[in-house]
Write an enzyme that holds these catalytic residues in place. Structure first.
Site, short mmCIF file in Angstrom:
data_model
loop_
_atom_site.label_atom_id
_atom_site.label_comp_id
_atom_site.label_asym_id
_atom_site.label_seq_id
_atom_site.Cartn_x
_atom_site.Cartn_y
_atom_site.Cartn_z
N GLU A 101 -49.75 52.52 -69.71
CA GLU A 101 -49.31 52.03 -68.41
C GLU A 101 -48.09 52.84 -67.96
OE1 GLU A 101 -46.89 48.19 -66.72
OE2 GLU A 101 -48.42 47.79 -68.23
N LYS B 148 -50.50 38.83 -67.03
CA LYS B 148 -49.39 39.38 -67.81
C LYS B 148 -48.29 38.32 -67.88
CE LYS B 148 -45.70 42.78 -67.10
NZ LYS B 148 -45.28 43.92 -66.27
#
Length: 219
Positions: free
Chosen positions: A43, A139
């Site tokens: 990421e 998340k």
């Protein structure tokens, strides 16, 4: 790539390297070292100057569909605040999108293009809203302790949760045991390497995290 297949690969690999650096070149090198160490889900945060250049470079080198383990990686984007940024990252090769908070317009954009999106959430209300918007993995950010997942799973057992922040080598097994489908690793992966000016150290740290996740899943 098929959205479901991407999600499955993220879950199978289990550890997401959340990378921040001073520029695109540094963060790309961090990604290379993470991949070499065994963390195959990357990421790149949009807080990195010229982050899209790093995503484009990595997406051009690695593939999430290849059978060659040396060229396999899933490249995504993080710290996405709006749909415009998400779309730009997708056009640069990002295969998943992560945000620090829940932005319905960003979720809608990603769903339109069948790109996995993982918004940051903290409360039951936010998680329920994310599920209703069609989010597959939320998340948990900032994460607190593994027991938080048990509390969430009480009313929302169907929620797929990825804690980010607060995950360490010492507790990654506890997070997985608590029900996390994956974990996000940030500064704990890169801080020592940056401090010593030797990014190759990231590969060793990544290998430790990959091994810890594998051991936790085997229990």
């Amino acid at each position: 790539m098929n959205k479901i297949a991407t999600i499955q690969r993220i879950v199978d690999n289990g550890v997401v390297a959340v990378l921040r650096g001073k520029d695109a070149n540094e963060v790309a090198e961090m990604a290379e070292q993470s991949i070499a160490g065994g963390i195959k889900v990357i990421e790149i945060t949009m807080t990195v100057p010229s982050a899209l250049k790093a995503i484009e470079k990595l997406a051009g080198k690695y593939s999430s569909t290849t059978s060659d383990p040396d060229k396999f990686a899933i490249i995504g984007v993080g710290t996405v605040l709006d749909p415009e940024t998400a779309r730009a990252a997708i056009l640069s090769g990002s295969e998943f999108v992560v945000g620090p908070s829940l932005n319905p317009a960003t979720v809608a954009l990603c769903n339109r293009y069948r790109i996995p999106v993982m918004p940051g959430v903290m409360t039951i209300k936010e998680i329920q809203e994310a599920l209703e918007l069609g989010v597959d993995i939320v998340k948990l950010f900032p994460s607190t302790t593994p027991s938080a997942i048990k509390s969430i799973k009480g009313p929302l057992p169907q929620a797929n949760i990825m804690p980010t922040g607060g995950v360490t080598l010492d507790n990654v097994g506890d997070w997985i045991a608590a029900g996390a489908v994956a974990v996000g690793i940030g500064s704990d992966l890169t801080a020592e390497a940056v401090k010593k000016g030797d990014l190759s150290l990231i590969a060793g740290r990544a290998a430790q995290y990959a091994a810890a996740f594998k051991a936790a899943k085997a229990k």
